[in-house]
Scaffold this active site. Structure first.
Site, PDB file in Angstrom:
ATOM      1  N   LEU A 183       0.833  -1.206   0.000  1.00 43.75           N
ATOM      2  CA  LEU A 183       0.000   0.000   0.000  1.00 43.75           C
ATOM      3  C   LEU A 183       0.866   1.253   0.000  1.00 43.75           C
ATOM      4  O   LEU A 183       0.521   2.267  -0.606  1.00 43.75           O
ATOM      5  CB  LEU A 183      -0.904  -0.009   1.245  1.00 43.75           C
ATOM      6  N   ALA A 184       2.015   1.196   0.692  1.00 42.79           N
ATOM      7  CA  ALA A 184       2.949   2.318   0.772  1.00 42.79           C
ATOM      8  C   ALA A 184       4.333   1.782   1.081  1.00 42.79           C
ATOM      9  O   ALA A 184       4.473   0.686   1.643  1.00 42.79           O
ATOM     10  CB  ALA A 184       2.510   3.313   1.846  1.00 42.79           C
ATOM     11  N   SER A 185       5.342   2.548   0.710  1.00 43.23           N
ATOM     12  CA  SER A 185       6.721   2.102   0.917  1.00 43.23           C
ATOM     13  C   SER A 185       7.571   3.273   1.376  1.00 43.23           C
ATOM     14  O   SER A 185       7.443   4.381   0.853  1.00 43.23           O
ATOM     15  CB  SER A 185       7.281   1.518  -0.378  1.00 43.23           C
ATOM     16  N   ALA A 186       8.428   3.019   2.384  1.00 46.84           N
ATOM     17  CA  ALA A 186       9.343   4.046   2.888  1.00 46.84           C
ATOM     18  C   ALA A 186      10.735   3.451   3.007  1.00 46.84           C
ATOM     19  O   ALA A 186      10.981   2.315   2.607  1.00 46.84           O
ATOM     20  CB  ALA A 186       8.854   4.573   4.238  1.00 46.84           C
ATOM     21  N   SER A 187      11.661   4.219   3.561  1.00 43.36           N
ATOM     22  CA  SER A 187      13.058   3.803   3.558  1.00 43.36           C
ATOM     23  C   SER A 187      13.335   2.604   4.457  1.00 43.36           C
ATOM     24  O   SER A 187      14.189   1.781   4.154  1.00 43.36           O
ATOM     25  CB  SER A 187      13.938   4.977   3.997  1.00 43.36           C
ATOM     26  N   ALA A 199      10.624   0.613   6.104  1.00 46.22           N
ATOM     27  CA  ALA A 199       9.561  -0.400   6.113  1.00 46.22           C
ATOM     28  C   ALA A 199       8.561  -0.109   5.006  1.00 46.22           C
ATOM     29  O   ALA A 199       8.578   0.960   4.396  1.00 46.22           O
ATOM     30  CB  ALA A 199       8.864  -0.415   7.471  1.00 46.22           C
ATOM     31  N   GLN A 200       7.693  -1.098   4.752  1.00 48.09           N
ATOM     32  CA  GLN A 200       6.574  -0.871   3.846  1.00 48.09           C
ATOM     33  C   GLN A 200       5.330  -1.529   4.421  1.00 48.09           C
ATOM     34  O   GLN A 200       5.406  -2.332   5.350  1.00 48.09           O
ATOM     35  CB  GLN A 200       6.876  -1.363   2.440  1.00 48.09           C
ATOM     36  N   ASP A 251       6.245  13.432  14.806  1.00 51.81           N
ATOM     37  CA  ASP A 251       6.529  13.265  13.377  1.00 51.81           C
ATOM     38  C   ASP A 251       5.258  13.523  12.574  1.00 51.81           C
ATOM     39  O   ASP A 251       4.886  12.750  11.684  1.00 51.81           O
ATOM     40  CB  ASP A 251       7.066  11.857  13.115  1.00 51.81           C
TER      41      ASP A 251
END
Length: 544
Positions: free
Chosen positions: A129-133, A135-136, A287
């Site tokens: 659904l979403a991806s970051a540096s 984790a996803q 954050d």
């Protein structure tokens, strides 16, 4: 240094040199070996001389990948350390990372939870659904009740990548600490160490789970802010399972307007929930950038914020809250003398500074700001100006205040984007005044007594024994003091006698020297008396 680390190190050097970051260090500060190496590697010279330093640093971080991007994002909040030009460029960094394979995510989840995914969840989507540096996120449903959930999973092998990059960053920071002219101000070694701790905490999703549970508990039943439920039975340091939320990204203003959202109320509530977290709970989501904030589709005329990604939180002590609230109110009233006094009282600046000079510096920088209409004044930038002034007066950097400043800038930016006419001062001042009334005066005293009453009721039966034990201890200590005084008196007398005999001995020694060799008998007698006196004096002092 292993081969893989050496390759990474060379790549970092190439990127740094290609973007001219070495030019930030004046040539005269470099050793001759570094200057010779710089001239010899002509094919790695600055390829972007037309860009300013901030833009080159930002592009270098984007080229080097997720760990450096997150470092740049963190540094962008440290406007107390960086020039505005660099901080503003780093704030443009976007954490857009290609997703890793869904099959790998499945394997990572099954390994962490010790069971096949099909036994735990239904409708697991391998497409993230979403991806970051770090984790996803993947969607699924719980097996037992069919509730929609999202599964956050740490990238496989990211720990090794982060560990290698962090060690290289520490090496670079030590070089900068030695050769950068403003190293004392930037403190690169300390910054990298702070970043290392933050990043390692983010790698353990159990920290995020605990933070999310606490924030959800603090706002349970609230119409203003919602945090999704965490399913702890399915959580591990590498996997986090939580309720799936459905909302509109706070960055999508058009969608919010199309949904009929009351934008003024939404912006006002954003400010209120921030101050509620800070002053009521002493525990705030630190954050809150647009990617982590959504607005519920439901009841748009009574809009509710939704917060996710609780990996970074801030906490404040009771003293910090009190001084912050008083500082804010003093700002509202333009009472710069009180702001200066509060900084000294709180220990944020040294106690030996001249309060009058600090007050004058505050007035010089902030008074022009207040000449503008309140709706045009940035609360966050007023706080930044305060930190810059305080830095001139050797203000020690308070980590909890840096997180607060960063979050306030996020909230204010989002609020003004949603409703440009938002007067943050008018929104915040009544809240802070109410909070201060609750902390000071009869109501605060009654509240404290009410909170402490159960503890005193528990201790009351023990009170007679505690008083008796206290009196016994006091009497015993009095006797000990009397004995110590008597012993001290005796020692003082012995010391006086010892010194007297030593003095007599010294006098007869001088007499024997004068009589020798004219009168050997008297000289010898004086010497005997000298030795006897010194012996008596030495014995007296030895008893001490």
């Amino acid at each position: 240094m292993r081969l893989k680390e050496l390759k990474r190190f060379l790549k970092i050097q190439k990127v740094f040199l290609s973007y001219g970051l070495d030019e930030l260090i004046p040539p005269e500060r470099l050793p001759w070996t570094a200057r010779l190496l710089r001239r010899s590697i002509f094919w790695w010279r600055n390829q972007h001389p037309d860009l300013n330093a901030g833009a080159r640093i930002r592009l270098a971080c984007e080229t080097l990948g997720p760990v450096f991007i997150k470092l740049g994002q963190m540094l962008s909040t440290r406007r107390d350390l960086l020039p505005d030009e660099i901080a503003e460029e780093l704030a443009l960094l976007q954490d857009q990372v290609p997703p890793f394979c869904g099959k790998q995510a499945r394997e990572q989840i099954e390994k962490s939870l010790n069971a096949p995914i099909d036994e735990l969840f239904d409708e697991f989507a391998e497409e993230p659904l979403a991806s970051a540096s770090i984790a996803q996120v993947h969607t699924a449903r719980l097996k037992d009740n069919g509730q929609q959930i999202v599964i956050k999973v740490i990238r496989p092998g990211i720990e090794r990548v982060i560990d290698a990059d962090l060690r290289l960053m520490q090496l670079v920071s030590r070089v900068l600490q030695r050769y950068l002219p403003i190293a004392d101000l930037l403190r690169p070694v300390e910054v990298i160490e702070e970043y290392r701790k933050t990043l390692l905490d983010e790698l353990n999703l159990m920290y995020e789970a605990a933070n999310a549970i606490q924030l959800r508990r603090n706002f349970e039943g609230s119409e203003e802010l919602y945090f999704p439920e965490i399913f702890t039975d399915y959580c591990d340091r590498n996997v986090l399972v939580m309720e799936r939320i459905h909302g509109i990204s706070v960055a999508d203003r058009e969608a919010l307007v199309a949904n009929g959202t009351d934008m003024h109320l939404l912006a006002k509530r954003g400010v209120e929930v921030f101050f509620t977290q800070v002053f009521r709970d002493s525990f705030f989501h630190a954050d809150m950038h647009p990617g982590n904030i959504f607005v519920s589709y439901k009841h748009p005329h009574n809009p509710q914020w939704i917060g996710i990604d609780c990996g970074i939180v801030g906490t404040l002590s009771r003293e910090d809250k009190r001084y912050l609230a008083e500082n804010f109110l003093a700002f509202f009233n333009r009472d710069y003398r009180r702001v200066a006094e509060l900084h000294v009282e709180s220990g944020w600046v040294p106690s030996d500074i001249r309060v009058e000079e600090f007050e004058f510096a505050l007035r010089t920088v902030l008074e022009p700001v207040f000449e503008k209409p309140l709706s045009e004044i940035s609360f966050g930038h007023v706080l930044l100006n305060l930190f810059k002034i305080a830095r001139r007066f050797q203000m020690s950097v308070q980590p909890q205040l840096i997180l607060l400043q960063k979050t306030l800038l996020y909230i204010e930016g989002i609020g003004r984007q949603l409703y440009p006419q938002l007067d943050l001062w008018q929104t915040a001042k009544p809240f802070l005044e109410r909070w201060m009334k609750q902390q000071i005066g009869p109501a605060a005293l009654l509240h404290t007594i009410r909170d402490e009453l159960p503890m005193w009721a528990e201790k009351l039966p023990e009170l007679p024994n505690l008083i008796y034990d206290g009196l016994r201890t006091t009497r015993k200590q009095s006797k000990q003091m009397e004995l110590m005084f008597e012993r001290f008196s005796a020692q003082s007398k012995a010391q006086s006698r010892g010194r007297f005999y030593l003095g007599i001995g010294a006098a007869f020694l001088v007499a024997s020297a004068l009589l020798y060799p004219a009168n050997l008998h008297l000289a010898a007698g004086s010497l005997v008396i000298t030795l006897f006196s010194w012996f008596k004096g030495w014995r007296g002092l030895k008893r001490l």
